[in-house]
Design a protein around this motif. Structure first.
Motif, short mmCIF file in Angstrom:
data_model
loop_
_atom_site.label_atom_id
_atom_site.label_comp_id
_atom_site.label_asym_id
_atom_site.label_seq_id
_atom_site.Cartn_x
_atom_site.Cartn_y
_atom_site.Cartn_z
N MET A 1 0.85 -1.21 0.00
CA MET A 1 0.00 0.00 0.00
C MET A 1 0.87 1.24 0.00
N LEU A 2 0.52 2.20 -0.86
CA LEU A 2 1.22 3.48 -0.90
C LEU A 2 0.43 4.47 -0.03
N LEU A 3 1.03 4.88 1.08
CA LEU A 3 0.35 5.82 1.98
C LEU A 3 0.60 7.25 1.51
N LEU A 4 -0.47 7.91 1.07
CA LEU A 4 -0.35 9.34 0.74
C LEU A 4 -1.19 10.11 1.75
N ILE A 5 -0.83 9.91 3.01
CA ILE A 5 -1.54 10.60 4.09
C ILE A 5 -0.48 11.35 4.89
N PRO A 6 -0.88 12.47 5.51
CA PRO A 6 0.12 13.28 6.22
C PRO A 6 0.41 12.72 7.61
N GLY A 7 0.66 11.48 7.72
CA GLY A 7 1.03 10.83 8.96
C GLY A 7 -0.04 9.87 9.42
N PRO A 8 0.32 8.64 9.86
CA PRO A 8 1.67 8.12 9.75
C PRO A 8 2.06 7.95 8.27
N VAL A 9 3.33 8.23 7.99
CA VAL A 9 3.78 8.25 6.60
C VAL A 9 4.34 6.91 6.16
N GLN A 10 4.49 6.81 4.86
CA GLN A 10 5.16 5.66 4.24
C GLN A 10 6.59 5.60 4.77
N THR A 11 7.03 4.42 5.22
CA THR A 11 8.41 4.29 5.71
C THR A 11 9.18 3.30 4.84
N ARG A 12 10.50 3.34 4.99
CA ARG A 12 11.35 2.41 4.22
C ARG A 12 11.33 1.03 4.89
N PRO A 13 11.51 -0.04 4.10
CA PRO A 13 11.54 -1.40 4.68
C PRO A 13 12.60 -1.55 5.77
N GLU A 14 13.77 -0.89 5.59
CA GLU A 14 14.83 -1.00 6.62
C GLU A 14 14.37 -0.42 7.95
N VAL A 15 13.56 0.63 7.87
CA VAL A 15 13.08 1.29 9.09
C VAL A 15 12.10 0.35 9.81
N ARG A 16 11.17 -0.22 9.04
CA ARG A 16 10.19 -1.13 9.65
C ARG A 16 10.89 -2.37 10.20
N ALA A 17 11.89 -2.87 9.47
CA ALA A 17 12.58 -4.09 9.90
C ALA A 17 13.29 -3.89 11.23
N ALA A 18 13.74 -2.66 11.50
CA ALA A 18 14.47 -2.39 12.74
C ALA A 18 13.58 -2.53 13.98
N MET A 19 12.26 -2.59 13.75
CA MET A 19 11.33 -2.76 14.89
C MET A 19 11.34 -4.19 15.43
N ALA A 20 11.83 -5.11 14.63
CA ALA A 20 11.64 -6.53 14.95
C ALA A 20 12.67 -7.08 15.94
N VAL A 21 12.91 -6.32 17.00
CA VAL A 21 13.86 -6.78 18.02
C VAL A 21 13.31 -6.43 19.40
N ASP A 22 13.72 -7.20 20.40
CA ASP A 22 13.40 -6.86 21.78
C ASP A 22 14.58 -6.13 22.39
N ILE A 23 14.32 -5.03 23.09
CA ILE A 23 15.39 -4.22 23.66
C ILE A 23 14.97 -3.78 25.06
N ALA A 24 15.89 -3.85 26.00
CA ALA A 24 15.66 -3.24 27.31
C ALA A 24 16.16 -1.79 27.22
N PRO A 25 15.28 -0.81 27.49
CA PRO A 25 15.66 0.59 27.28
C PRO A 25 16.88 1.02 28.11
N TRP A 26 17.10 0.39 29.25
CA TRP A 26 18.22 0.79 30.10
C TRP A 26 19.49 -0.01 29.83
#
Ligand SMILES: *Cc1c(COP(=O)(O)O)cnc(C)c1O
Length: 371
Positions: free
Chosen positions: A1-26
């Motif tokens: 899907m091509l998002l032509l909305i003023p947010g949330p915007v279309q993101t790059r696959p690398e950006v979305r892929a970076a979400m796929a991890v578990d991280i402890a913020p501290w």
């Protein structure tokens, strides 16, 4: 899907892929990453180490705007708000519900405010301490002259809060050259093309220190965010952060720098807007703004006058062709909103215009020009 909305915007696959991890913020591996993001973002705003601080807050853009108002405008104090669109109305509501006094400066939503209009309003009321302004009004698509208005505010010794949520990263902004600004606010999404989840305020440190105790809220107190950074480090959080969105935002920032930063992103969005504005007219539709007032973030278009036109049917017909536009409008006249921002390029806009032509034909919309 091509998002032509003023947010949330279309993101790059690398950006979305970076979400796929578990991280402890501290985690000591993550805290420097977060501290580095804060420094990078402060730099993008023209902030200077030791003079300006990057103060993030979890959540949507409204949250960081509310925090800036609460932190810098004392309860009961007056805030002049430039009202030329729906996001100004939202800022007014945030301020009023926080017990700040809103003085509206009403301007038509199809042009930007002039510095002279702001100066006149400030001269008429010496009790106004702050001006609130939307840089890019995501309702209509106009851009307010933030440097020009800032100069007028500075000359009269007042302070300014800038909602740059849909502008930052594309439209130029330099805090070092705008010392009247208490906070410029924006989010990880929109023109920096990260995922939603965190807002940023870049602020002069002396003002943050002077304003401790104003907020009347722990959650929305930017001076407490600052105090926490001093106490626990710039990689620390007060509350659980959207840590994956932050991690992905780091990737988005890297892509932003590699692309060439603000001037290159602005040029890409402006070309998207130009193609849309031109293509809309070629389809027989009428843009809401004249080209001279058209900003690079969102193109608003009058809905066709054809009685058979129903916005949601058009949105669905476009969706069947892989294109998503906004499902609501917020101008006085019925319009539709098409975003130019996100990981969207000229060929995407050409495809979207083609899809719009097909969708209008499919729905049998003949009277297209609202003029
Ligand atoms: C998107 C936007 C916001 C914030 O929206 P949220 O939904 O709260 O993230 C604020 N101001 C402007 C001008 C915007 O475009």
């Amino acid at each position: 899907m091509l998002l032509l909305i003023p947010g949330p915007v279309q993101t790059r696959p690398e950006v979305r892929a970076a979400m796929a991890v578990d991280i402890a913020p501290w985690d000591r591996d993550f805290t420097p990453e977060y501290a580095g993001i804060r420094e990078a973002v402060r730099g993008l705003a023209g902030g200077i180490a030791g003079r300006h601080a990057c103060l993030p807050l979890q959540g949507a853009g409204h949250f960081i705007t509310e925090a800036a108002i609460r932190t810098f405008v004392p309860a009961g104090a007056k805030l002049l708000l430039v009202m030329n669109g729906t996001y100004a109305e939202r800022m007014a509501r945030l301020a009023r519900e926080a017990g700040r006094v809103v003085v509206p400066l009403v301007v038509p939503d199809d042009r930007s405010v002039t510095p002279a209009e702001v100066a006149a309003a400030l001269e008429a009321d010496p009790e106004i301490g702050h001006v609130g302004i939307i840089y890019s009004e995501t309702g209509s698509g106009i851009v307010n002259d933030v440097p020009g208005v800032g100069a007028a505010v500075r000359a009269l010794g007042r302070r300014m809060i800038v909602d740059a949520v849909s502008a930052f990263g594309a439209l130029p902004f330099n805090l070092a050259e705008q010392p009247e600004v208490d906070a410029v606010v924006f989010t990880s999404n929109k023109c920096l093309e990260g995922l939603p989840g965190i807002g940023f305020a870049i602020c002069p440190i002396d003002r943050v220190e002077a304003c401790a105790g104003n907020a009347g809220s722990w959650s929305f107190d930017l001076s407490d965010v600052y105090a926490t950074a001093l106490r626990a480090g710039w990689g620390s959080f007060r509350f659980t952060p959207p840590v994956q969105a932050l991690h992905a935002f780091g990737v988005a920032l890297k892509i932003y720098q590699e692309e060439g930063g603000q001037p290159v992103r602005l040029a890409r969005y402006r070309e998207n807007a130009r193609l849309l504005h031109e293509g809309i007219i070629a389809l027989g539709l009428r843009p809401y703004l004249d080209w001279q007032h058209q900003g690079p973030i969102i193109v608003t278009v009058y809905q066709p006058r054809d009685e058979g036109f129903v916005l949601m049917d058009f949105v669905e017909a476009l969706k069947r062709r892989g294109v998503m536009i906004s499902n609501f409008y917020n101008t006085p006249a019925p319009t539709m909103r098409i975003g130019c921002i996100g990981d969207v390029h000229a060929d995407d806009i050409r495809y979207a215009l083609h899809a719009m032509g097909e969708a209008l034909d499919e729905l049998g919309i003949k009277r297209r020009n609202a003029a």
